[in-house]
Design an enzyme around this catalytic site. Structure first.
Site, PDB file in Angstrom:
ATOM      1  CG  ASP A  96     -11.173  -5.762   2.550  1.00  0.00           C
ATOM      2  OD1 ASP A  96     -12.227  -5.373   2.602  1.00  0.00           O
ATOM      3  OD2 ASP A  96     -10.197  -5.100   3.074  1.00  0.00           O
ATOM      4  CD  GLU A 102     -16.072  -7.893   1.226  1.00  0.00           C
ATOM      5  OE1 GLU A 102     -15.723  -7.382   0.308  1.00  0.00           O
ATOM      6  OE2 GLU A 102     -15.338  -7.746   2.246  1.00  0.00           O
ATOM      7  CG  ASP A 116       8.228  -6.613   5.987  1.00  0.00           C
ATOM      8  OD1 ASP A 116       8.148  -7.458   5.188  1.00  0.00           O
ATOM      9  OD2 ASP A 116       7.892  -6.443   7.099  1.00  0.00           O
ATOM     10  CG  ASP A 129       6.560 -13.034   6.062  1.00  0.00           C
ATOM     11  OD1 ASP A 129       6.667 -11.884   5.864  1.00  0.00           O
ATOM     12  OD2 ASP A 129       7.032 -13.947   5.310  1.00  0.00           O
ATOM     13  CG  ASP A 182       4.525  -7.930   6.028  1.00  0.00           C
ATOM     14  OD1 ASP A 182       3.958  -7.051   6.889  1.00  0.00           O
ATOM     15  OD2 ASP A 182       5.655  -8.301   6.335  1.00  0.00           O
ATOM     16  CG  ASP A 242      22.209  13.185  -3.648  1.00  0.00           C
ATOM     17  OD1 ASP A 242      21.398  13.747  -3.701  1.00  0.00           O
ATOM     18  OD2 ASP A 242      23.735  13.584  -3.877  1.00  0.00           O
ATOM     19  CG  LEU A 292      12.224  10.966  -6.501  1.00  0.00           C
ATOM     20  CD1 LEU A 292      11.371  11.192  -7.594  1.00  0.00           C
ATOM     21  CD2 LEU A 292      12.695   9.598  -6.214  1.00  0.00           C
ATOM     22  CG  HIS A 336      20.590  16.588  -7.504  1.00  0.00           C
ATOM     23  ND1 HIS A 336      21.189  16.024  -6.463  1.00  0.00           N
ATOM     24  CD2 HIS A 336      20.718  15.652  -8.756  1.00  0.00           C
ATOM     25  CE1 HIS A 336      21.933  15.190  -6.718  1.00  0.00           C
ATOM     26  NE2 HIS A 336      21.739  14.794  -8.167  1.00  0.00           N
ATOM     27  CB  CYS A 340      22.762  17.622  -0.620  1.00  0.00           C
ATOM     28  SG  CYS A 340      22.184  18.784  -1.745  1.00  0.00           S
TER      29      CYS A 340
END
Length: 674
Positions: free
Chosen positions: A118, A126, A151, A172, A175, A361, A421, A482, A656
């Site tokens: 693809d 295609e 997964d 499966d 995926d 965290d 993050l 943090h 947190c």
């Protein structure tokens, strides 16, 4: 670009070869001509196209043409053969135009071969896309996309699917990315010719290929479960992996398609850009005891989909918190907030969290996406607290992936927890578009010699995803360290669609001075608690003032970075009244003095804010009132949650102790202009 192949012919003999439709085959005539040859001519059946360079003006190859050291014959075929060796070409050499010295005969079989993916990213494989062998970013880009199969669809023991070198469930397959070998030609290839799929040893670290051997799928039956599972696995044999870099694949004959499923094994990282190439070669037999040689190769390129974070401004799907023996008030407040607004609440109980309440965290939610499929993927922090089993045991499952990065224990610090993050909403900075936002992490100040930093393996991983270019802020001045302790984002109906919230000691002192000025200096913070203290006492504490001057300087440094890196104006930033205190036992690093208002959970237009226990004036908490005055004009609702004993005293807050799985971006990552 037309593929070229050099052909050999033998004087006085008939040879056989396979010609791929769409390629041009080259014969260097002087190599095979007798020494005394001066001329040559060519005859061929109508299905064969041939031309020679050079030739005399208007000259026909059917009549003798001058032979030179640079004479080259080009041979091609436009349509696939129905039978092997059904086409023919002969080359005749002459000493003079009437003196024949010998000829060579070539029997040709034409086949169409196309390895397809693809490449235009519309979910359909295609045929023979001209851009299938390269990858380009952007809305006008091209190139196939591969998901990491991270997964778990497996039976029995839970594990990430790509750990196993087999396909055990139909689910499966979604995926993986489809790849189709399309061929057209005779029922069988001429004897000795083969098709081989192959990858490099480097790419074998990142990809695995299965073949669909069966047109139908086995029907489930509980009484024959094991037998049917075995039959199903045999229907999808493994073709390529680290141990098998090449594998013969069948030629089905006629006009046919052979389906493959390509499985991604790892995410882009410091040592892996994310691109993999799969090759399909047509092999020609050589003399006895010699291996076959490739005479034609088609190839396709995939890019492995990056792991993508989600910001506060995307809609929630599910909220995650921990239950501990001492956080009943917190849980009560969170349950009311989440359920009142119609979201799902997932509680991790103590048998699983073992007293580790810091849900933010331990994990960061994200997702992976391809034109044909996508699903959430949790990034597991290297902190490895007592919550370490939760993401793997409770989140990993069908269409819910898992990824982590491992670091040596001595390299991991508090800055590796994922309160450190965060992700900005989408922004445009100096004309550059970041439609998926920018990752924000906290590190040590650049001139700090012995500061803490997020571990290198995590930083390398985040940078390698490319689509959410990270920003590094200075967070090592905090005891926990943090970024969520001094910043957050909330949605807004105007300007850039969001506001950046920053903790501000200056804003807090301004409020407290106003309280004192209005004759309420004796009003108490933490009323009814052991920590109870008046506004007058706070304003009279010169040491606390000096500590907060330092904290404000640290936050202002980050403010300037965020304004530059996110393209923000002052009108895009809201200062929240928060004081901090320095802890000598934490190497003179700071923590919030009272519950940290910025450390909130954002659920659409509803905010779950730590209850600050600020001074009461006329029956209202001045800090809560200020938050409402700041947030409500943006259409946001403030709910204050009591986390004082169970989180604040342990140097954390609402954010947190919670985490949110959110919807994906509507923007597709491959449309980025990079």
């Amino acid at each position: 670009m037309i593929a070229h192949r050099t052909l050999r012919i033998e004087l006085g003999k008939s040879t056989r070869t396979l010609c791929v439709v769409g390629t041009e085959n080259t014969v260097y005539l002087s190599r095979y001509a007798p020494v005394e040859s001066k001329f040559f001519s060519v005859k061929c059946t109508p299905s064969v196209r041939c031309r020679a360079v050079p030739t005399t003006a208007g000259g026909s190859l059917f009549s003798p043409q001058p032979l030179t050291n640079s004479s080259v014959l080009f041979i091609s075929m436009d349509t696939a053969s129905e039978l092997p060796n059904e086409s023919k070409l002969s080359v005749k050499f002459y000493g003079s135009k009437s003196e024949e010295l010998g000829n060579a005969v070539l029997h040709l079989t034409a086949v169409e071969i196309s390895l397809d993916v693809d490449a235009d990213r519309d979910g359909v494989v295609e045929k023979n896309n001209p851009n299938k062998a390269s990858w380009k970013w952007g809305p006008k880009g091209h190139g196939a996309i591969l998901l990491v199969n991270c997964d778990s669809e497996s039976y029995g023991k839970k594990e990430v699917d790509n750990v196993n070198e087999d396909i055990s469930k139909v689910a499966d397959l979604k995926d993986m990315s489809r790849m189709i070998l399309r061929t057209k030609g005779p029922a069988k290839l001429p004897e000795g010719y083969k098709l081989s799929l192959h990858i490099t040893q480097t790419d074998a670290e990142s990809v695995r290929v299965f073949r669909n051997r069966s047109a139908g799928q086995p029907q489930a039956s509980s009484s024959f479960k094991y037998m049917l599972l075995k039959l199903f696995m045999e229907d999808y044999p493994l073709v390529l992996n680290k141990e098998h870099l090449a594998g013969e694949v069948p030629y089905l004959g006629g006009n046919s398609e052979l389906e493959f499923f390509v499985e991604g094994l790892r995410f882009p990282d410091k040592d892996f850009e994310g691109l993999v190439t799969i090759n399909l070669s047509l092999l020609e037999p050589s003399a006895q005891d010699f291996p076959e040689t490739p005479i034609y190769t088609d190839k396709v390129v995939f890019r492995v989909a990056p792991w993508i974070m989600t910001p506060n401004t995307l809609n929630p799907v599910e909220v995650f918190v921990c239950s501990t023996k001492d956080n009943k008030e917190f849980l009560k407040g969170m349950r009311n907030l989440v359920q009142k607004n119609g979201y799902k609440l997932k509680i991790c109980h103590e048998y699983m969290n073992r007293g580790d309440r810091w849900m933010q965290d331990e994990i960061e939610f994200g997702y992976i996406d391809a034109p044909h499929h996508g699903f959430p993927v949790v990034l597991d922090s290297p902190r490895d607290g007592d919550l370490r089993d939760f993401p793997y045991e409770k989140l990993l499952g069908p269409d819910f992936g898992y990824v982590t990065r491992y670091a040596k224990a001595e390299e991991v610090s508090s800055l590796d927890s994922f309160g450190n993050l965060e992700l900005s909403p989408p922004v445009i900075v100096n004309g550059k578009n970041y439609p998926l936002g920018r990752i924000i992490i906290g590190v040590a100040f650049p001139t700090t010699v012995h500061g803490r930093n997020m571990t290198k393996v995590v930083q390398d991983f985040l940078w390698a995803q490319k689509v959410q270019e990270p920003i590094a802020l200075y967070s090592d001045w905090l005891a926990v360290g943090h970024v969520d302790e001094f910043m957050s984002f909330v949605p807004a109906p105007d300007r850039k669609g969001f506001r950046l919230l920053l903790a501000s000691p200056d804003a807090a002192y301004k409020i407290f001075r106003n309280v004192q000025k209005n004759g309420n200096g004796k009003a108490k913070l933490f009323q009814g608690k052991e920590e109870e203290i008046s506004v007058d006492e706070i304003l009279g504490d010169e040491k606390l003032q000096a500590e907060n001057d330092y904290v404000q300087n640290c936050i202002d440094w980050n403010r300037d970075v965020l304004k530059k890196e996110l393209g923000l104006d002052e009108e895009d930033i809201i200062d929240l009244p928060i004081l901090f205190k320095i802890l000598p036992e934490e190497e003179n690093r700071a923590v919030a003095y009272y519950p940290d208002l910025v450390n909130m959970i954002v659920l659409g237009k509803n905010l779950g804010i730590p209850k600050p226990f600020g001074p009461q004036v006329n029956g209202s908490c001045v800090l809560e009132k200020e938050m409402q005055l700041l947030m409500e004009p943006l259409g946001l609702n403030c709910t204050f949650i009591d986390d004082f004993s169970s989180y604040h005293k342990l140097m954390g807050e609402v954010h947190c102790g919670s985490n949110v799985l959110r919807e994906r971006f509507s923007f597709r990552w491959w449309n980025l202009e990079l």
